[in-house]
Scaffold this motif. Structure first.
Motif, PDB file in Angstrom:
ATOM      1  N   ILE A  70       0.839  -1.204   0.000  1.00 55.80           N
ATOM      2  CA  ILE A  70       0.000   0.000   0.000  1.00 55.80           C
ATOM      3  C   ILE A  70       0.875   1.257   0.000  1.00 55.80           C
ATOM      4  O   ILE A  70       0.579   2.241  -0.689  1.00 55.80           O
ATOM      5  CB  ILE A  70      -0.953  -0.013   1.203  1.00 55.80           C
ATOM      6  CG1 ILE A  70      -1.988  -1.140   1.043  1.00 55.80           C
ATOM      7  CG2 ILE A  70      -1.661   1.334   1.353  1.00 55.80           C
ATOM      8  CD1 ILE A  70      -2.817  -1.389   2.285  1.00 55.80           C
ATOM      9  N   ALA A  71       1.962   1.242   0.754  1.00 56.69           N
ATOM     10  CA  ALA A  71       2.841   2.410   0.839  1.00 56.69           C
ATOM     11  C   ALA A  71       3.458   2.766  -0.505  1.00 56.69           C
ATOM     12  O   ALA A  71       3.831   3.921  -0.734  1.00 56.69           O
ATOM     13  CB  ALA A  71       3.944   2.157   1.864  1.00 56.69           C
ATOM     14  N   ALA A  72       3.536   1.795  -1.421  1.00 56.67           N
ATOM     15  CA  ALA A  72       4.180   2.022  -2.714  1.00 56.67           C
ATOM     16  C   ALA A  72       3.204   2.453  -3.807  1.00 56.67           C
ATOM     17  O   ALA A  72       3.617   2.702  -4.944  1.00 56.67           O
ATOM     18  CB  ALA A  72       4.910   0.744  -3.150  1.00 56.67           C
ATOM     19  N   LEU A  73       1.914   2.570  -3.493  1.00 57.73           N
ATOM     20  CA  LEU A  73       0.914   2.862  -4.516  1.00 57.73           C
ATOM     21  C   LEU A  73       0.948   4.325  -4.955  1.00 57.73           C
ATOM     22  O   LEU A  73       1.303   5.218  -4.185  1.00 57.73           O
ATOM     23  CB  LEU A  73      -0.483   2.521  -3.997  1.00 57.73           C
ATOM     24  CG  LEU A  73      -0.723   1.041  -3.671  1.00 57.73           C
ATOM     25  CD1 LEU A  73      -2.115   0.846  -3.086  1.00 57.73           C
ATOM     26  CD2 LEU A  73      -0.550   0.172  -4.914  1.00 57.73           C
ATOM     27  N   THR A  74       0.565   4.556  -6.216  1.00 57.31           N
ATOM     28  CA  THR A  74       0.513   5.899  -6.785  1.00 57.31           C
ATOM     29  C   THR A  74      -0.935   6.400  -6.815  1.00 57.31           C
ATOM     30  O   THR A  74      -1.822   5.677  -7.255  1.00 57.31           O
ATOM     31  CB  THR A  74       1.076   5.889  -8.222  1.00 57.31           C
ATOM     32  OG1 THR A  74       2.430   5.424  -8.184  1.00 57.31           O
ATOM     33  CG2 THR A  74       1.041   7.282  -8.830  1.00 57.31           C
ATOM     34  N   PRO A  75      -1.185   7.634  -6.370  1.00 56.23           N
ATOM     35  CA  PRO A  75      -2.570   8.160  -6.374  1.00 56.23           C
ATOM     36  C   PRO A  75      -3.133   8.264  -7.786  1.00 56.23           C
ATOM     37  O   PRO A  75      -2.416   8.514  -8.756  1.00 56.23           O
ATOM     38  CB  PRO A  75      -2.414   9.544  -5.741  1.00 56.23           C
ATOM     39  CG  PRO A  75      -1.149   9.489  -4.962  1.00 56.23           C
ATOM     40  CD  PRO A  75      -0.246   8.563  -5.728  1.00 56.23           C
ATOM     41  N   LEU A  76      -4.459   8.093  -7.892  1.00 57.72           N
ATOM     42  CA  LEU A  76      -5.197   8.294  -9.132  1.00 57.72           C
ATOM     43  C   LEU A  76      -6.081   9.539  -8.975  1.00 57.72           C
ATOM     44  O   LEU A  76      -6.565   9.823  -7.883  1.00 57.72           O
ATOM     45  CB  LEU A  76      -6.077   7.068  -9.431  1.00 57.72           C
ATOM     46  CG  LEU A  76      -5.347   5.743  -9.661  1.00 57.72           C
ATOM     47  CD1 LEU A  76      -6.357   4.603  -9.798  1.00 57.72           C
ATOM     48  CD2 LEU A  76      -4.472   5.812 -10.902  1.00 57.72           C
ATOM     49  N   PRO A  77      -6.338  10.272 -10.071  1.00 54.30           N
ATOM     50  CA  PRO A  77      -6.998  11.582  -9.959  1.00 54.30           C
ATOM     51  C   PRO A  77      -8.524  11.546 -10.026  1.00 54.30           C
ATOM     52  O   PRO A  77      -9.138  12.402 -10.658  1.00 54.30           O
ATOM     53  CB  PRO A  77      -6.428  12.325 -11.177  1.00 54.30           C
ATOM     54  CG  PRO A  77      -6.261  11.251 -12.205  1.00 54.30           C
ATOM     55  CD  PRO A  77      -5.838  10.017 -11.442  1.00 54.30           C
TER      56      PRO A  77
END
Length: 258
Positions: free
Chosen positions: A138-145
């Motif tokens: 989870i810490a490595a995930l990239t946000p989506l807009p």
């Protein structure tokens, strides 16, 4: 754990509590907050998460990170969720606002495994390792807009929430300014100060977010007509610019391979 209330297990001495829940179409979890941070993954269906600060639309096989004690509500559209309720001290890196993220195949499988655990799962061995790996992933995930801001001012917030409920391509800045009893220039300046966007840009993004639930049961052509786009190509171009992927990725005929 499946279809268990967080209140029944919140006292258990585990930093992470995995819970899977099935919701009927249209169920609304009204305004509430959790002591723990929440990783809310929708294995199926669409979720719309509201806070006083914004609205986040969560497509199928994506998730939203909800900070601890954040007041929020969730509208479920035939959703089967896999949630992690996490002690804030265990995730000091958690975002300060809600954040939508993609869920890769490994994380998805870890979630499916974790919701089979008992509340007092073993901290050593396989179960403890699965939970530890979940947090690393989870810490490595990239946000989506997939969100829009909601103004803090009650009158502007009411205008925005009404538009989200029924997006109308014909609405103008002048019409919104009249509702707020302001000049168009003053309204636009105030709206931009509250949201960081002009009213027109905000409405465009809100209409695109409205496409996501519609795409589960309708074609891109049908959705483009319902939202007032001149053609399916126009919707596809605008959607791709905003979200980095075409709307066809979210139709019922598309299988997300993560």
């Amino acid at each position: 754990m499946k279809n268990v209330s967080l209140d029944d297990v919140d006292h258990v001495d585990r930093a992470v509590l995995p819970i899977g829940t099935d919701y009927p179409r249209g169920q609304v979890l009204d305004w509430h907050r959790h002591r723990r941070a929440q990783f809310l993954y929708g294995a199926t269906g669409i979720m719309v998460v509201d806070t006083p600060e914004g609205t986040w639309t969560v497509p199928p096989e994506r998730a939203v990170l909800i900070p601890a004690t954040t007041r929020h509500r969730v509208r479920m559209l035939e959703v089967s969720t896999r949630s992690l309720y996490i002690e804030p001290d265990a995730v000091p890196w958690w975002p300060a606002t809600c954040t939508v993220v993609d869920v890769p195949a490994l994380l998805r499988e870890l979630l499916l495994a974790a919701v089979e655990f008992e509340a007092d799962y073993g901290l050593s061995g396989r179960e403890g390792c699965v939970v530890a790996l979940l947090l690393h992933e989870i810490a490595a995930l990239t946000p989506l807009p997939f969100h829009v801001a909601i103004p803090a001012a009650p009158d502007l917030a009411a205008i925005c929430r009404a538009y989200l409920a029924a997006p109308d391509a014909g609405v103008t800045n002048a019409a919104w300014a009249a509702r707020a009893a302001m000049s168009e220039r003053a309204f636009t300046r105030r709206f931009r100060a509250e949201t960081g966007q002009s009213p027109a840009v905000w409405r465009t993004r809100a209409r695109l977010l409205a496409a996501l639930p519609l795409l589960r049961t309708a074609s891109v052509t049908e959705v483009s007509g319902r939202l007032g786009y001149a053609s399916p190509a126009a919707l596809t171009a605008a959607f791709t610019r905003a979200f980095g992927m075409p709307p066809s990725r979210f139709t019922s005929g598309h299988r997300n391979v993560g």
